[in-house]
Motif scaffolding. Sequence first.
Motif, PDB file in Angstrom:
ATOM      1  N   ALA A   3       0.818  -1.215   0.000  1.00 27.59           N
ATOM      2  CA  ALA A   3       0.000   0.000   0.000  1.00 27.59           C
ATOM      3  C   ALA A   3       0.850   1.262   0.000  1.00 27.59           C
ATOM      4  O   ALA A   3       0.517   2.241  -0.685  1.00 27.59           O
ATOM      5  N   THR A   4       1.960   1.259   0.722  1.00 23.83           N
ATOM      6  CA  THR A   4       2.824   2.439   0.776  1.00 23.83           C
ATOM      7  C   THR A   4       3.429   2.738  -0.587  1.00 23.83           C
ATOM      8  O   THR A   4       3.466   3.896  -1.018  1.00 23.83           O
ATOM      9  N   SER A   5       3.872   1.701  -1.282  1.00 25.67           N
ATOM     10  CA  SER A   5       4.444   1.889  -2.621  1.00 25.67           C
ATOM     11  C   SER A   5       3.401   2.415  -3.596  1.00 25.67           C
ATOM     12  O   SER A   5       3.689   3.284  -4.411  1.00 25.67           O
ATOM     13  N   LEU A   6       2.198   1.904  -3.504  1.00 18.53           N
ATOM     14  CA  LEU A   6       1.127   2.347  -4.389  1.00 18.53           C
ATOM     15  C   LEU A   6       0.769   3.806  -4.133  1.00 18.53           C
ATOM     16  O   LEU A   6       0.624   4.597  -5.064  1.00 18.53           O
ATOM     17  N   ILE A   7       0.662   4.178  -2.879  1.00 12.94           N
ATOM     18  CA  ILE A   7       0.347   5.573  -2.539  1.00 12.94           C
ATOM     19  C   ILE A   7       1.470   6.503  -2.990  1.00 12.94           C
ATOM     20  O   ILE A   7       1.207   7.572  -3.551  1.00 12.94           O
ATOM     21  N   GLY A  33      -5.752  11.730 -15.283  1.00 11.48           N
ATOM     22  CA  GLY A  33      -4.861  12.036 -16.398  1.00 11.48           C
ATOM     23  C   GLY A  33      -3.500  12.514 -15.929  1.00 11.48           C
ATOM     24  O   GLY A  33      -2.470  12.097 -16.455  1.00 11.48           O
ATOM     25  N   ASP A  34      -3.496  13.371 -14.909  1.00 10.25           N
ATOM     26  CA  ASP A  34      -2.232  13.869 -14.369  1.00 10.25           C
ATOM     27  C   ASP A  34      -1.422  12.747 -13.718  1.00 10.25           C
ATOM     28  O   ASP A  34      -0.206  12.687 -13.862  1.00 10.25           O
ATOM     29  N   ILE A  35      -2.107  11.847 -13.008  1.00  9.28           N
ATOM     30  CA  ILE A  35      -1.411  10.711 -12.411  1.00  9.28           C
ATOM     31  C   ILE A  35      -0.798   9.843 -13.493  1.00  9.28           C
ATOM     32  O   ILE A  35       0.369   9.446 -13.407  1.00  9.28           O
ATOM     33  N   LEU A  36      -1.558   9.551 -14.535  1.00 12.81           N
ATOM     34  CA  LEU A  36      -1.055   8.715 -15.632  1.00 12.81           C
ATOM     35  C   LEU A  36       0.125   9.384 -16.338  1.00 12.81           C
ATOM     36  O   LEU A  36       1.143   8.735 -16.618  1.00 12.81           O
TER      37      LEU A  36
END
Length: 90
Positions: A3-7, A33-36
Amino acid sequence: MNATSLITLLVVGLVAGLLASVVVGGVGYGILGDILIGIIGAFLGSWLFGALGIGVPIGGIGGTIFVAFIGAVVFLVLLRILRRSGLQKS
């Protein structure tokens, strides 16, 4: 991936994508879109820095965001070039 890596991935992607879209001359592409864009930028930036033999000047999460930001700017500029060339051919 925990979870930490994903966040961390999502936060880095969001910050880098948002900053890159503002610098390139937009208002953003929405949160997803900004995250991608930021995540793609992180991969592209890592590849560019490695290919050019450049070390990251900042350590920690700041360095990760910096590399992702540079990659995201390159990615957005390439997208603009491709869009313009596609529109001119039509």
